[in-house]
Motif scaffolding. Sequence first.
Motif, mmCIF file in Angstrom:
data_model
loop_
_atom_site.group_PDB
_atom_site.id
_atom_site.type_symbol
_atom_site.label_atom_id
_atom_site.label_comp_id
_atom_site.label_asym_id
_atom_site.label_seq_id
_atom_site.Cartn_x
_atom_site.Cartn_y
_atom_site.Cartn_z
ATOM 1 N N PRO A 1 0.800 -1.267 -0.035
ATOM 2 C CA PRO A 1 0.090 -0.206 0.009
ATOM 3 C C PRO A 1 1.002 1.327 -0.036
ATOM 4 C CG PRO A 1 -0.832 -1.596 1.405
ATOM 5 C CD PRO A 1 0.478 -2.314 1.206
ATOM 6 N N GLY A 2 0.654 1.950 -0.630
ATOM 7 C CA GLY A 2 1.281 3.393 -0.931
ATOM 8 C C GLY A 2 2.497 3.225 -1.803
ATOM 9 N N ARG A 3 2.871 2.064 -2.310
ATOM 10 C CA ARG A 3 3.738 1.901 -3.289
ATOM 11 C C ARG A 3 5.169 2.765 -2.785
ATOM 12 N NH1 ARG A 3 3.594 -1.191 -7.452
ATOM 13 N NH2 ARG A 3 4.865 0.247 -8.883
ATOM 14 N N PRO A 4 5.691 2.540 -1.551
ATOM 15 C CA PRO A 4 6.707 3.276 -1.188
ATOM 16 C C PRO A 4 8.034 2.994 -2.149
ATOM 17 C CG PRO A 4 6.488 1.658 0.480
ATOM 18 C CD PRO A 4 5.308 1.467 -0.580
ATOM 19 N N SER A 5 8.847 4.186 -2.282
ATOM 20 C CA SER A 5 10.154 3.829 -3.107
ATOM 21 C C SER A 5 11.076 3.335 -2.584
ATOM 22 C CB SER A 5 10.710 5.346 -3.517
ATOM 23 O OG SER A 5 9.675 6.022 -4.400
ATOM 24 N N LEU A 6 12.057 2.696 -3.363
ATOM 25 C CA LEU A 6 13.205 1.980 -2.715
ATOM 26 C C LEU A 6 14.447 2.556 -2.972
ATOM 27 C CD1 LEU A 6 12.513 -1.782 -3.843
ATOM 28 C CD2 LEU A 6 13.031 -0.803 -1.392
#
Length: 188
Positions: free
Chosen positions: A139-144
């Motif tokens: 959820p939110g597709r956090p950046s790596l």
Amino acid sequence: MNKTATCELLLFVSGEAGLTLTELSSLTEMSKQACQQQIDYLKEKYHSDRESALTIIETAGKYRMATKEDFSEILKNYAKTPLNQSLSKSALEVLSIIAYKQPLTRIEIDQLRGVNSSGVLSTLRAFDLVEKVGQVEAPGRPSLYATTEFFLDYIGINNLEELPEIDESRYVAEQQTLFNESEENENQ
């Protein structure tokens, strides 16, 4: 045309970007082995020439011309690197975390540090020391985030395996000791 001079010229004009053996081979129409021989010859030539300030280095799989370490003080006096002056302890801490644990999200960095790292990450990205390398399928597709080739070049290593080893168990034990001491002081 002289093969050695051709390789030397191309390494010189490539500047900080440098060239891989494949790129050098393509540009010179020589085999990779022949290019490697020319680079090795130039390295030895520069190394043995005490009147030359130049050398050839390999970082991140690329060869480039650079100045010999003997001249580092002169260069420091000539141009103070803004990057050295403007990286805070927090930025160095985040950069170290990313270098050793990459790829990871900002939230993971925040959890390791115990504070928000958004501003520090922006600074490191502005200096091209870290970059976004993907997103987590959550959820939110956090950046790596991970370090860049410039990071490798800046610290003078070819790959992350050349980073000094750290004893994480010692670090965790030290952190726990500090936490316990802090807790004891609060209870007194």
